[in-house]
Design a protein around this motif. Structure first.
Motif, short mmCIF file in Angstrom:
data_model
loop_
_atom_site.label_atom_id
_atom_site.label_comp_id
_atom_site.label_asym_id
_atom_site.label_seq_id
_atom_site.Cartn_x
_atom_site.Cartn_y
_atom_site.Cartn_z
N LEU A 85 0.85 -1.19 0.00
CA LEU A 85 0.00 0.00 0.00
C LEU A 85 0.88 1.23 0.00
O LEU A 85 1.83 1.33 0.78
CB LEU A 85 -0.89 0.03 1.25
CG LEU A 85 -2.28 -0.56 1.14
CD1 LEU A 85 -2.95 -0.56 2.52
CD2 LEU A 85 -3.14 0.22 0.15
N LYS A 86 0.57 2.16 -0.90
CA LYS A 86 1.26 3.45 -0.95
C LYS A 86 0.18 4.52 -0.89
O LYS A 86 -0.66 4.59 -1.77
CB LYS A 86 2.03 3.59 -2.25
CG LYS A 86 3.11 2.54 -2.48
CD LYS A 86 3.50 2.59 -3.95
CE LYS A 86 4.68 1.72 -4.27
NZ LYS A 86 5.96 2.35 -3.93
N SER A 87 0.19 5.33 0.13
CA SER A 87 -0.92 6.25 0.31
C SER A 87 -0.55 7.72 0.24
O SER A 87 -1.36 8.56 -0.14
CB SER A 87 -1.62 5.98 1.66
OG SER A 87 -2.16 4.69 1.68
N GLY A 88 0.66 8.07 0.59
CA GLY A 88 0.98 9.47 0.82
C GLY A 88 1.00 10.37 -0.40
O GLY A 88 0.35 11.40 -0.43
N GLY A 89 1.75 9.99 -1.42
CA GLY A 89 2.06 10.94 -2.48
C GLY A 89 0.98 11.16 -3.52
O GLY A 89 0.97 12.18 -4.20
N GLY A 90 0.08 10.21 -3.70
CA GLY A 90 -0.95 10.35 -4.71
C GLY A 90 -0.42 10.24 -6.14
O GLY A 90 -1.08 10.67 -7.09
N ILE A 91 0.78 9.64 -6.30
CA ILE A 91 1.37 9.49 -7.64
C ILE A 91 1.48 8.02 -8.02
O ILE A 91 2.30 7.63 -8.86
CB ILE A 91 2.77 10.16 -7.71
CG1 ILE A 91 3.70 9.61 -6.62
CG2 ILE A 91 2.65 11.67 -7.61
CD1 ILE A 91 5.14 10.12 -6.74
N HIS A 92 0.60 7.19 -7.44
CA HIS A 92 0.70 5.75 -7.62
C HIS A 92 0.48 5.30 -9.07
O HIS A 92 1.06 4.30 -9.49
CB HIS A 92 -0.29 5.02 -6.70
CG HIS A 92 -1.66 5.59 -6.75
ND1 HIS A 92 -2.08 6.61 -5.92
CD2 HIS A 92 -2.71 5.33 -7.56
CE1 HIS A 92 -3.33 6.92 -6.20
NE2 HIS A 92 -3.73 6.17 -7.19
N THR A 93 -0.35 6.01 -9.83
CA THR A 93 -0.56 5.61 -11.22
C THR A 93 0.75 5.70 -12.00
O THR A 93 1.11 4.77 -12.74
CB THR A 93 -1.63 6.49 -11.88
OG1 THR A 93 -2.88 6.32 -11.18
CG2 THR A 93 -1.84 6.12 -13.34
N GLN A 94 1.48 6.78 -11.82
CA GLN A 94 2.77 6.92 -12.49
C GLN A 94 3.78 5.92 -11.93
O GLN A 94 4.63 5.40 -12.66
CB GLN A 94 3.28 8.35 -12.32
CG GLN A 94 2.44 9.40 -13.02
CD GLN A 94 3.04 10.78 -12.89
OE1 GLN A 94 4.21 10.98 -13.21
NE2 GLN A 94 2.26 11.73 -12.42
N GLU A 95 3.71 5.66 -10.63
CA GLU A 95 4.60 4.67 -10.03
C GLU A 95 4.40 3.30 -10.66
O GLU A 95 5.36 2.56 -10.92
CB GLU A 95 4.37 4.60 -8.52
CG GLU A 95 4.87 5.82 -7.76
CD GLU A 95 4.47 5.81 -6.30
OE1 GLU A 95 5.17 6.44 -5.51
OE2 GLU A 95 3.44 5.18 -5.97
N LYS A 96 3.14 2.96 -10.91
CA LYS A 96 2.85 1.65 -11.50
C LYS A 96 3.32 1.56 -12.94
O LYS A 96 3.72 0.48 -13.41
CB LYS A 96 1.35 1.35 -11.40
CG LYS A 96 0.90 0.94 -10.01
CD LYS A 96 -0.56 0.56 -10.00
CE LYS A 96 -0.97 0.01 -8.65
NZ LYS A 96 -2.41 -0.37 -8.60
N ILE A 97 3.29 2.66 -13.66
CA ILE A 97 3.80 2.67 -15.03
C ILE A 97 5.28 2.32 -15.02
O ILE A 97 5.75 1.47 -15.79
CB ILE A 97 3.56 4.03 -15.71
CG1 ILE A 97 2.05 4.25 -15.93
CG2 ILE A 97 4.31 4.12 -17.03
CD1 ILE A 97 1.69 5.65 -16.37
N ILE A 98 6.02 2.94 -14.12
CA ILE A 98 7.46 2.66 -14.02
C ILE A 98 7.68 1.23 -13.53
O ILE A 98 8.55 0.51 -14.04
CB ILE A 98 8.13 3.69 -13.10
CG1 ILE A 98 8.13 5.06 -13.79
CG2 ILE A 98 9.56 3.25 -12.74
CD1 ILE A 98 8.64 6.20 -12.93
N ALA A 99 6.89 0.78 -12.57
CA ALA A 99 7.02 -0.60 -12.07
C ALA A 99 6.82 -1.61 -13.19
O ALA A 99 7.51 -2.64 -13.25
CB ALA A 99 6.02 -0.85 -10.95
N SER A 100 5.89 -1.33 -14.09
CA SER A 100 5.59 -2.27 -15.18
C SER A 100 6.73 -2.38 -16.17
O SER A 100 6.82 -3.37 -16.91
CB SER A 100 4.31 -1.84 -15.91
OG SER A 100 4.53 -0.68 -16.70
#
Length: 224
Positions: A85-100
């Motif tokens: 779970l990542k809650s603080g930054g609100g940039i999880h969509t972009q984080e997931k793009i990089i993770a992929s």
């Protein structure tokens, strides 16, 4: 401990790599340790991008990248099965793009963020298209989610993501099937993405009073 975690993470970054870096203070320390290496950086975080550029690293536009050698990020909670779970930054969509894109996607934590299974003490952040706000909120409540619109003292109204979408903090209790919850949320029309990471993380670097430890896949932690 964050500095120690960053120091051990830096050992996995080699010259010539394209490296994904998230946000947070641990990543800021990591940049200090790798600033003299011949690497290129992609990041969803404006703060991280500015720090990397200041230290002389090349920051690539994620739009033009389709492969990352290794990526590092923080999180609020991670469990034995590498759900996070990542809650603080609100940039999880972009984080997931990089993770992929990444061959390895590793979260950097101190011991109190590790659980055998996610505790859901922090909310799942749901990024929602503005026109879908009403119906998505209703569906989240039918899932027994306590929906709280994210707000800021420095902005009027609901906070929005970098892509112009609404951010909803959703608190869940008694989650029995994390994968099912993840799929249910992602299948809601109007939901762009969530801060629940399932089947994306490949490893954990954790620090505690005894030292630094790494976990890969379903394996146990081993000392670094």
């Amino acid at each position: 401990m964050k500095k120690t975690c960053a120091k051990y993470a830096s050992k996995f970054i080699k010259d010539g790599m394209v490296v994904g870096l998230g946000g947070g203070s641990t990543i800021q320390y990591l940049i200090d340790y790798v600033k003299d290496k011949d690497i290129q950086v992609v990041t969803p975080s404006v703060k991280t991008a500015l720090k990397a550029q200041k230290e002389g690293l090349t920051v690539l536009n994620t739009q033009y990248v389709d492969h990352v050698d290794i990526a590092f990020d923080g999180c609020d909670e991670v469990d034995f099965n590498l759900n996070a779970l990542k809650s603080g930054g609100g940039i999880h969509t972009q984080e997931k793009i990089i993770a992929s894109m990444a061959n390895e996607y590793i979260v950097l934590i101190d011991e109190n963020k590790f659980h055998e299974t996610l505790a859901f003490k922090t909310p799942v952040v749901v990024e929602v298209l503005p026109k879908a706000y009403g119906i998505v909120k209703k569906k989240l409540q039918l899932l027994n989610g306590n929906v709280v619109e994210r707000v800021s003292d420095n902005k009027d109204g609901i906070m929005i993501s970098d892509e112009g979408n609404l951010l909803l903090d959703v608190y869940f209790t008694d989650v029995n099937d994390i994968s099912k919850l993840n799929q249910t949320l992602l299948m809601m029309p109007g939901v762009v993405d969530t801060s629940l990471f399932v089947d994306m993380i490949t490893g954990i670097i954790m620090v505690n009073a005894k030292g630094a430890f790494k976990k890969e896949g379903k394996g146990e932690f081993y000392a670094l």
